[in-house]
Design a protein around this motif. Structure first.
Motif, mmCIF file in Angstrom:
data_model
loop_
_atom_site.group_PDB
_atom_site.id
_atom_site.type_symbol
_atom_site.label_atom_id
_atom_site.label_comp_id
_atom_site.label_asym_id
_atom_site.label_seq_id
_atom_site.Cartn_x
_atom_site.Cartn_y
_atom_site.Cartn_z
ATOM 1 N N ALA A 28 -101.408 7.878 -21.446
ATOM 2 C CA ALA A 28 -102.456 7.797 -22.099
ATOM 3 C C ALA A 28 -102.711 6.665 -23.146
ATOM 4 N N LEU A 29 -101.536 5.792 -23.137
ATOM 5 C CA LEU A 29 -101.613 4.680 -24.000
ATOM 6 C C LEU A 29 -102.667 3.583 -23.302
ATOM 7 N N PRO A 30 -102.513 3.183 -22.023
ATOM 8 C CA PRO A 30 -103.522 2.284 -21.421
ATOM 9 C C PRO A 30 -105.069 2.578 -21.770
ATOM 10 N N PHE A 31 -105.554 4.005 -21.641
ATOM 11 C CA PHE A 31 -106.535 4.343 -22.125
ATOM 12 C C PHE A 31 -107.248 4.175 -23.431
ATOM 13 N N ALA A 32 -106.391 4.387 -24.365
ATOM 14 C CA ALA A 32 -106.452 4.471 -25.833
ATOM 15 C C ALA A 32 -106.520 2.927 -26.141
ATOM 16 N N VAL A 33 -105.709 1.974 -25.485
ATOM 17 C CA VAL A 33 -105.866 0.591 -25.797
ATOM 18 C C VAL A 33 -107.285 0.007 -25.018
ATOM 19 N N LEU A 34 -107.631 0.375 -23.922
ATOM 20 C CA LEU A 34 -108.650 0.349 -23.355
ATOM 21 C C LEU A 34 -109.930 0.503 -24.079
ATOM 22 N N ARG A 35 -109.984 1.543 -24.709
ATOM 23 C CA ARG A 35 -111.282 1.692 -25.396
ATOM 24 C C ARG A 35 -111.443 1.003 -26.529
ATOM 25 N N THR A 36 -110.581 0.088 -27.201
ATOM 26 C CA THR A 36 -110.669 -0.656 -28.077
ATOM 27 C C THR A 36 -111.082 -2.168 -27.483
ATOM 28 N N LEU A 37 -110.701 -2.436 -26.164
ATOM 29 C CA LEU A 37 -111.052 -3.769 -25.526
ATOM 30 C C LEU A 37 -111.843 -3.633 -24.539
ATOM 31 N N ARG A 38 -112.712 -2.535 -24.706
ATOM 32 C CA ARG A 38 -113.961 -2.571 -23.788
ATOM 33 C C ARG A 38 -114.869 -3.474 -23.570
ATOM 34 N N GLY A 39 -114.957 -4.134 -24.704
ATOM 35 C CA GLY A 39 -116.184 -5.300 -24.753
ATOM 36 C C GLY A 39 -115.542 -6.520 -24.524
ATOM 37 N N SER A 40 -114.207 -6.782 -24.310
ATOM 38 C CA SER A 40 -113.404 -7.847 -24.124
ATOM 39 C C SER A 40 -114.123 -8.499 -22.746
ATOM 40 N N ALA A 41 -113.968 -9.991 -22.770
ATOM 41 C CA ALA A 41 -114.363 -10.790 -21.504
ATOM 42 C C ALA A 41 -113.175 -10.655 -20.672
ATOM 43 N N ILE A 42 -111.990 -10.637 -20.966
ATOM 44 C CA ILE A 42 -110.976 -10.316 -19.950
ATOM 45 C C ILE A 42 -110.865 -9.178 -19.311
ATOM 46 N N VAL A 43 -111.072 -8.135 -20.134
ATOM 47 C CA VAL A 43 -111.009 -6.645 -19.221
ATOM 48 C C VAL A 43 -112.324 -6.736 -18.396
ATOM 49 N N ARG A 44 -113.161 -7.388 -18.631
ATOM 50 C CA ARG A 44 -114.469 -7.317 -17.664
ATOM 51 C C ARG A 44 -113.965 -8.196 -16.463
ATOM 52 N N GLN A 45 -113.197 -9.553 -16.676
ATOM 53 C CA GLN A 45 -112.828 -10.177 -15.592
ATOM 54 C C GLN A 45 -112.058 -9.431 -14.661
ATOM 55 N N LEU A 46 -111.130 -8.808 -15.334
ATOM 56 C CA LEU A 46 -109.866 -7.917 -14.587
ATOM 57 C C LEU A 46 -110.659 -6.932 -13.825
ATOM 58 N N SER A 47 -111.727 -6.325 -14.180
ATOM 59 C CA SER A 47 -112.259 -5.326 -13.763
ATOM 60 C C SER A 47 -113.017 -5.368 -12.202
ATOM 61 N N VAL A 48 -113.307 -6.845 -12.446
ATOM 62 C CA VAL A 48 -114.046 -7.413 -11.102
ATOM 63 C C VAL A 48 -112.803 -8.048 -9.843
ATOM 64 N N TRP A 49 -111.713 -8.587 -10.649
ATOM 65 C CA TRP A 49 -111.003 -9.265 -9.742
ATOM 66 C C TRP A 49 -109.735 -8.670 -9.315
ATOM 67 N N MET A 50 -109.393 -7.424 -10.202
ATOM 68 C CA MET A 50 -108.089 -6.809 -9.863
ATOM 69 C C MET A 50 -108.115 -6.040 -8.647
ATOM 70 N N PRO A 51 -109.093 -5.241 -8.318
ATOM 71 C CA PRO A 51 -109.327 -4.488 -7.054
ATOM 72 C C PRO A 51 -109.261 -5.613 -5.945
ATOM 73 N N VAL A 52 -109.804 -6.435 -6.017
ATOM 74 C CA VAL A 52 -109.719 -7.438 -4.796
ATOM 75 C C VAL A 52 -108.349 -8.095 -4.855
ATOM 76 N N GLY A 53 -107.781 -8.348 -5.762
ATOM 77 C CA GLY A 53 -106.515 -8.772 -5.485
ATOM 78 C C GLY A 53 -105.547 -7.720 -5.021
ATOM 79 N N ILE A 54 -105.470 -6.700 -5.398
ATOM 80 C CA ILE A 54 -104.738 -5.330 -4.949
ATOM 81 C C ILE A 54 -105.143 -5.235 -3.549
ATOM 82 N N LEU A 55 -106.291 -5.428 -2.841
ATOM 83 C CA LEU A 55 -106.660 -5.013 -1.630
ATOM 84 C C LEU A 55 -105.930 -6.398 -0.875
ATOM 85 N N ALA A 56 -106.151 -7.675 -1.347
ATOM 86 C CA ALA A 56 -105.552 -8.530 -0.658
ATOM 87 C C ALA A 56 -104.113 -8.624 -0.600
#
Length: 108
Positions: free
Chosen positions: A23-51
């Motif tokens: 539950a901790l990551p979801f609680a922390v993510l709620r506060t970081l939702r507007g962060s530019a880093i989280v937005r970038q991670l949401s774009v690049w992380m799936p591609v990186g994992i697939l690679a």
């Protein structure tokens, strides 16, 4: 053998720790939702994992069956082409790329 109350206590502790860690990551993510880093991670992380998964699979294929390297690389190219041509549908592109690899490997 430990008593029943001891086993129940251990299971309750394990359950509580597991629930808190999940539950901790979801609680922390709620506060970081507007962060530019989280937005970038949401774009690049799936591609990186697939690679990473693709490289692992290709490495396993190339080391066990070196003549299949050309087939694997062609299947990767088809997968990328399908992915880009048909609206970035991952299941479609991976499915067709896998099918191409299996057909190439079994017919040639």
């Amino acid at each position: 053998m430990p008593s029943t109350s001891y086993l129940i206590a251990v299971l309750a502790i394990v359950f509580s720790i597991t629930l808190a860690l999940r539950a901790l990551p979801f609680a922390v993510l709620r506060t970081l939702r507007g962060s530019a880093i989280v937005r970038q991670l949401s774009v690049w992380m799936p591609v990186g994992i697939l690679a990473i998964l693709a490289m692992t699979a290709l490495h396993g294929t190339i080391t066990t069956d070196p003549h299949a390297m050309g087939y694997a690389l062609l299947a990767v190219a088809v997968t990328i082409g399908i992915h880009l041509a048909f609206g970035r549908r991952t299941i479609l592109s991976v499915g067709i790329g896998t099918g191409v690899y299996v057909v190439l490997l079994n017919t040639l």
